[in-house]
Design a protein around this motif. Structure first.
Motif, PDB file in Angstrom:
ATOM      1  N   UNK A   1      -0.077 -10.983 -34.808  1.00 42.48           N
ATOM      2  CA  UNK A   1       0.869 -11.085 -33.626  1.00 42.48           C
ATOM      3  C   UNK A   1       1.268  -9.385 -33.912  1.00 42.48           C
ATOM      4  N   UNK A   2       1.525  -9.042 -32.475  1.00 44.60           N
ATOM      5  CA  UNK A   2       2.112  -7.602 -32.307  1.00 44.60           C
ATOM      6  C   UNK A   2       3.448  -7.685 -32.398  1.00 44.60           C
ATOM      7  N   UNK A   3       3.841  -6.382 -32.824  1.00 43.50           N
ATOM      8  CA  UNK A   3       5.307  -5.973 -32.834  1.00 43.50           C
ATOM      9  C   UNK A   3       5.950  -6.351 -31.451  1.00 43.50           C
ATOM     10  N   UNK A   4       6.957  -7.233 -31.364  1.00 47.55           N
ATOM     11  CA  UNK A   4       7.715  -7.614 -30.226  1.00 47.55           C
ATOM     12  C   UNK A   4       8.904  -8.528 -30.508  1.00 47.55           C
ATOM     13  N   UNK A   5       9.763  -8.274 -29.487  1.00 44.44           N
ATOM     14  CA  UNK A   5      10.913  -9.130 -29.453  1.00 44.44           C
ATOM     15  C   UNK A   5      10.589 -10.605 -29.217  1.00 44.44           C
ATOM     16  N   UNK A   6      11.384 -11.578 -29.604  1.00 47.27           N
ATOM     17  CA  UNK A   6      11.169 -12.856 -28.981  1.00 47.27           C
ATOM     18  C   UNK A   6      11.687 -13.286 -27.767  1.00 47.27           C
ATOM     19  N   UNK A   7      11.189 -14.104 -27.035  1.00 44.09           N
ATOM     20  CA  UNK A   7      11.845 -14.548 -25.594  1.00 44.09           C
ATOM     21  C   UNK A   7      11.921 -15.925 -25.722  1.00 44.09           C
ATOM     22  N   UNK A   8      12.767 -16.374 -24.409  1.00 44.29           N
ATOM     23  CA  UNK A   8      13.052 -17.783 -24.043  1.00 44.29           C
ATOM     24  C   UNK A   8      12.347 -18.045 -22.626  1.00 44.29           C
ATOM     25  N   UNK A   9      11.888 -18.863 -22.457  1.00 46.61           N
ATOM     26  CA  UNK A   9      11.158 -19.184 -20.927  1.00 46.61           C
ATOM     27  C   UNK A   9      11.649 -20.517 -20.473  1.00 46.61           C
ATOM     28  N   UNK A  10      11.546 -20.443 -19.201  1.00 45.59           N
ATOM     29  CA  UNK A  10      11.744 -21.657 -18.626  1.00 45.59           C
ATOM     30  C   UNK A  10      10.397 -21.925 -17.553  1.00 45.59           C
ATOM     31  N   UNK A  11      10.036 -23.188 -17.692  1.00 44.91           N
ATOM     32  CA  UNK A  11       8.889 -23.232 -16.900  1.00 44.91           C
ATOM     33  C   UNK A  11       8.792 -24.949 -16.182  1.00 44.91           C
ATOM     34  N   UNK A  12       8.010 -24.722 -15.094  1.00 44.71           N
ATOM     35  CA  UNK A  12       8.058 -26.028 -14.047  1.00 44.71           C
ATOM     36  C   UNK A  12       6.651 -26.360 -13.639  1.00 44.71           C
ATOM     37  N   UNK A  13       6.236 -27.427 -13.626  1.00 42.00           N
ATOM     38  CA  UNK A  13       4.793 -27.771 -13.351  1.00 42.00           C
ATOM     39  C   UNK A  13       4.798 -28.988 -12.592  1.00 42.00           C
ATOM     40  N   UNK A  14       3.463 -29.138 -11.772  1.00 41.09           N
ATOM     41  CA  UNK A  14       3.351 -30.544 -11.123  1.00 41.09           C
ATOM     42  C   UNK A  14       1.713 -30.348 -10.760  1.00 41.09           C
ATOM     43  N   UNK A  15       1.317 -31.856 -10.622  1.00 40.69           N
ATOM     44  CA  UNK A  15      -0.071 -31.901 -10.185  1.00 40.69           C
ATOM     45  C   UNK A  15      -0.321 -33.325 -10.248  1.00 40.69           C
ATOM     46  N   UNK A  16      -1.741 -33.392  -9.790  1.00 37.70           N
ATOM     47  CA  UNK A  16      -2.388 -34.903  -9.668  1.00 37.70           C
ATOM     48  C   UNK A  16      -2.745 -35.224 -11.096  1.00 37.70           C
ATOM     49  N   UNK A  17      -3.446 -36.558 -11.273  1.00 34.85           N
ATOM     50  CA  UNK A  17      -3.767 -37.057 -12.509  1.00 34.85           C
ATOM     51  C   UNK A  17      -5.452 -37.285 -12.404  1.00 34.85           C
ATOM     52  N   UNK A  18      -6.137 -37.239 -13.588  1.00 34.44           N
ATOM     53  CA  UNK A  18      -7.633 -37.450 -13.318  1.00 34.44           C
ATOM     54  C   UNK A  18      -7.725 -38.868 -13.881  1.00 34.44           C
ATOM     55  N   UNK A  19      -8.774 -39.620 -13.453  1.00 35.31           N
ATOM     56  CA  UNK A  19      -9.322 -40.855 -13.827  1.00 35.31           C
ATOM     57  C   UNK A  19      -8.483 -41.659 -12.869  1.00 35.31           C
ATOM     58  N   UNK A  20      -7.337 -42.060 -13.175  1.00 32.03           N
ATOM     59  CA  UNK A  20      -6.381 -42.930 -12.394  1.00 32.03           C
ATOM     60  C   UNK A  20      -5.572 -42.142 -11.610  1.00 32.03           C
ATOM     61  N   UNK A  21      -5.756 -42.535 -10.208  1.00 34.26           N
ATOM     62  CA  UNK A  21      -4.950 -41.963  -9.138  1.00 34.26           C
ATOM     63  C   UNK A  21      -3.590 -41.859  -9.527  1.00 34.26           C
ATOM     64  N   UNK A  22      -2.803 -40.843  -9.362  1.00 32.01           N
ATOM     65  CA  UNK A  22      -1.329 -40.606  -9.798  1.00 32.01           C
ATOM     66  C   UNK A  22      -0.912 -39.227  -9.704  1.00 32.01           C
ATOM     67  N   UNK A  23       0.395 -38.687 -10.273  1.00 32.42           N
ATOM     68  CA  UNK A  23       0.933 -37.545 -10.274  1.00 32.42           C
ATOM     69  C   UNK A  23       1.848 -37.233 -11.468  1.00 32.42           C
ATOM     70  N   UNK A  24       2.044 -36.111 -11.789  1.00 29.41           N
ATOM     71  CA  UNK A  24       2.861 -35.639 -13.018  1.00 29.41           C
ATOM     72  C   UNK A  24       3.825 -34.596 -12.576  1.00 29.41           C
ATOM     73  N   UNK A  25       4.993 -34.588 -12.993  1.00 25.74           N
ATOM     74  CA  UNK A  25       6.097 -33.493 -12.857  1.00 25.74           C
ATOM     75  C   UNK A  25       6.655 -33.268 -14.214  1.00 25.74           C
TER      76      UNK A  25
END
Length: 189
Positions: free
Chosen positions: A22-46
């Motif tokens: 690990x490099x010397x650095x300060x810690x951080x907090x993150x927020x993430x959002x994602x979406x997309x289709x599913x493989x094999x069975x037709x569908x989606x994910x959020x």
């Protein structure tokens, strides 16, 4: 119990490898959002997640997931050229809370591949239709494994894409297997 020990060992090895470099650095907090289709069975994910990064290459994630798989009917031919149902997949929606560990090969300011491992638990609501008229709600518990690529666009903003697999138990005797392909964005503070 052996599966749990295996996950703990794998996460421990990943963390120790990354912390050792690990490099010397300060810690951080993150927020993430994602979406997309599913493989094999037709569908989606959020999904949406909050992350804590003690170093620029390790992120502990806590989030919410929703995956929906469409119902599917397969037809065959019976004697006399009659069309008959040969199999039916119920489909449904899984809503869950998840926790995981994301380990990147490079620091957050570089394009980097990453691995993700974790677990989740929530509720599964299979589809109700003509073939499956009974409304059912099941507990769902699953492991998460996958990998992806993170592409920083600005100092604290990046886009990412990944493929993950949720594998576990649904209800008393069901098996849960969902493979979402996601694209998303992440803000670090």
């Amino acid at each position: 119990m052996d599966l749990r020990r295996g996950w703990v060992l794998a996460v421990g090895v990943l963390v120790s490898f990354t912390i050792g470099r690990a490099e010397a650095q300060t810690s951080s907090v993150s927020v993430q959002a994602a979406a997309g289709p599913t493989l094999i069975d037709s569908g989606h994910n959020f999904s949406a997640a909050l992350g804590f990064s003690p170093t620029s290459r390790i992120t502990l994630l806590g989030g919410v997931e929703q995956a929906h798989l469409a119902s599917r009917t397969t037809y065959g031919e019976a004697p006399g050229a009659r069309r008959v149902v040969t199999s039916e997949f119920r489909g449904g929606t899984v809503t869950a809370a998840s926790a995981g560990l994301r380990v990147s090969l490079f620091a957050a300011d570089r394009i980097s591949p990453y691995a993700i491992a974790g677990f989740g638990m929530g509720v599964s609501r299979p589809t109700v239709n003509e073939a499956f008229p009974t409304r059912v709600t099941n507990d769902a518990r699953f492991l998460i494994a996958g990998g992806g690529m993170d592409v920083p666009l600005r100092e604290r903003f990046s886009l990412f894409g990944d493929v993950r697999m949720f594998f576990g138990a649904e209800g008393v005797e069901g098996i849960l297997a969902v493979v979402p392909i996601r694209a998303g964005m992440r803000w670090r503070f």
